[in-house]
Design an enzyme around this catalytic site. Structure first.
Site, mmCIF file in Angstrom:
data_model
loop_
_atom_site.group_PDB
_atom_site.id
_atom_site.type_symbol
_atom_site.label_atom_id
_atom_site.label_comp_id
_atom_site.label_asym_id
_atom_site.label_seq_id
_atom_site.Cartn_x
_atom_site.Cartn_y
_atom_site.Cartn_z
ATOM 1 N N ARG A 1 0.892 -1.174 0.000
ATOM 2 C CA ARG A 1 0.000 0.000 0.000
ATOM 3 C C ARG A 1 0.920 1.211 0.000
ATOM 4 O O ARG A 1 1.661 1.443 0.963
ATOM 5 C CB ARG A 1 -0.921 -0.008 1.213
ATOM 6 N N HIS B 1 -7.044 0.954 -6.666
ATOM 7 C CA HIS B 1 -7.355 0.084 -5.527
ATOM 8 C C HIS B 1 -8.059 -1.159 -6.086
ATOM 9 O O HIS B 1 -9.257 -1.357 -5.888
ATOM 10 C CB HIS B 1 -8.241 0.844 -4.537
ATOM 11 N N GLN C 1 -10.258 -3.624 -3.933
ATOM 12 C CA GLN C 1 -11.519 -3.027 -3.498
ATOM 13 C C GLN C 1 -12.602 -3.182 -4.569
ATOM 14 O O GLN C 1 -13.711 -3.643 -4.301
ATOM 15 C CB GLN C 1 -11.299 -1.541 -3.192
ATOM 16 N N ASP D 1 -17.032 7.775 -2.224
ATOM 17 C CA ASP D 1 -15.798 7.579 -1.453
ATOM 18 C C ASP D 1 -15.415 8.934 -0.851
ATOM 19 O O ASP D 1 -16.038 9.968 -1.145
ATOM 20 C CB ASP D 1 -14.697 7.023 -2.379
ATOM 21 N N CYS E 1 -16.455 2.230 -0.074
ATOM 22 C CA CYS E 1 -15.326 1.337 0.231
ATOM 23 C C CYS E 1 -14.950 1.372 1.699
ATOM 24 O O CYS E 1 -14.355 0.424 2.209
ATOM 25 C CB CYS E 1 -14.125 1.709 -0.627
ATOM 26 N N ARG F 1 -13.991 -8.291 0.683
ATOM 27 C CA ARG F 1 -12.537 -8.074 0.532
ATOM 28 C C ARG F 1 -11.795 -9.369 0.878
ATOM 29 O O ARG F 1 -10.826 -9.746 0.224
ATOM 30 C CB ARG F 1 -12.057 -6.944 1.459
#
Ligand code: CP
Ligand code: NVA
Length: 360
Positions: free
Chosen positions: A145, A172, A175, A267, A307, A335
């Site tokens: 990440r 991402h 996700q 988001d 998310c 996830r």
């Protein structure tokens, strides 16, 4: 994974190490990247998941199919990655991604190590290439990440073990795969369904665009002027859409985006690393808040998605977050299943190739 489980699910182990792309030190793995097959694979060909583009339509299909199987039959896979080790370096905070990767690896019989990299960039102390050639001697897979997408690309280039993007400023992918698994569970085939993404044209929006394109679905993305998705991501999504029949629409009007949509997604207005822009964004984004009034313009059966982490009262109201339409915790659960599938597909390969010394 036992051979009987492999046979039962029609999966074959991929020799992912043999499929890694160019590695200056590990010349024995060069030039072995297989071309992606036109149909859903019997053998998974992707050496890394740096971008959703690595998967393409057949890869997205393979991940989502396997995730569904793993979710239904987790016990069948509990020894699938026994003896395999994964390391995670995170330059940004995480709740869901860290824990679902750790739980996912444990659920497959493997081991996860976490390195808190929030104090400095991964390549601050030594070159990325040197870090990569250390890690590949110790572990079977690397999860990153980062701020920069280039860091993840660089690690994938240098390390001869698979690399997974667990969020960068640009994408991402895990996700969006979990999000589309959630949508498929709710609606079935997404080909005639539409998602309205409302807010910042950020990493999550990018991965939704690419995943939607791979699935031949429809997405309308409404952002304020100046906050549209990255033009190269949009161009790539449109190129994939030409192949799959997906519909990609970019707008500024959130009402136009949401009209009749099957799902409304938002988001954060301020992503990790953008904190200095908080005040300016707080002035610009309020017309893009997902509230009960905006949800009322979607289809009567429309679901709400985020998310997480959410900023309640900013991009979404409590009323929408906590409503029966909200799929936020289903997304979070998925996830786990999607990442287990990714780990299996990238690591399901045969034995590790011996790494060669940088000085050999
Ligand atoms: N959605 C998501 O990636 O959450 P975390 O930042 O908590 O990992
Ligand atoms: N766009 C958000 C996603 C967090 C999971 C961020 O990058 O901070």
């Amino acid at each position: 994974m036992s051979s009987s489980v492999t046979a039962r699910y029609g999966l074959q182990r991929a020799d992912s190490h043999a499929q890694k792309k160019e590695s200056k030190v590990n010349s024995h793995v060069q030039n072995r990247t297989a071309a992606a097959p036109a149909r859903a694979p019997q053998v998974f060909w992707c050496p890394d998941l740096v971008s959703t583009r690595d998967l393409g339509p057949a890869g997205v299909d393979a991940v989502l199919n396997l995730a569904g199987i793993m979710k239904a039959r987790p016990v069948d896979f509990r020894k699938a990655l026994i003896g395999r080790q994964m390391v995670m370096f995170f330059e940004k905070p995480s709740l869901r991604t860290r824990l679902t990767f750790e739980a996912g690896m444990a659920g497959l019989g493997g081991t996860a190590m976490f390195v808190d990299q929030t104090h400095e960039r991964l390549d601050a102390r030594e070159t990325l290439s040197d870090v990569a050639h250390n890690l590949e001697r110790w572990v079977d897979l690397i999860v990153l990440r980062t701020f920069s997408q280039q860091t993840i690309e660089g690690m994938a280039k240098h390390a001869c073990v698979p690399v997974i993007n667990a969020l960068s400023d640009l994408e991402h992918p895990c996700q969006a795969l979990a999000d589309y698994l959630t949508l498929i569970e709710r609606f079935g085939d997404m080909k005639n369904r539409s998602v309205a993404y409302v807010g910042d044209g950020n990493n999550v929006a990018h991965s939704l665009l690419l995943t939607c394109a791979c699935l031949g679905s429809s997405i309308r993305v409404a952002t304020p002027p100046g906050y549209a998705p990255d033009p190269q991501i949009v161009a790539d999504a449109r190129e994939i859409a030409d192949e799959t029949g997906a519909e990609i629409v970019l707008l500024n009007d959130p009402h136009e985006a949401v009209k009749g949509a099957d799902a409304v997604y938002t988001d954060a207005w301020v992503s990790m690393g953008q904190e200095k822009e908080e005040a300016e964004r707080a002035r610009i984004f309020p017309p893009y808040q997902v509230n009960a009034e905006l949800m009322a313009e979607a289809a009567p059966h429309a679901v709400f998605m985020h998310c997480l982490p959410a900023h309640r009262g900013l991009e979404v109201t409590d009323e929408v977050m906590d409503s029966e339409r909200s799929l936020i915790f289903e997304q979070a659960e998925n996830r786990l299943h999607v990442q287990k599938a990714i780990l299996y597909l990238l690591l399901g390969g045969g034995d590790r190739l011996p790494a060669r010394s940088a000085h050999a």
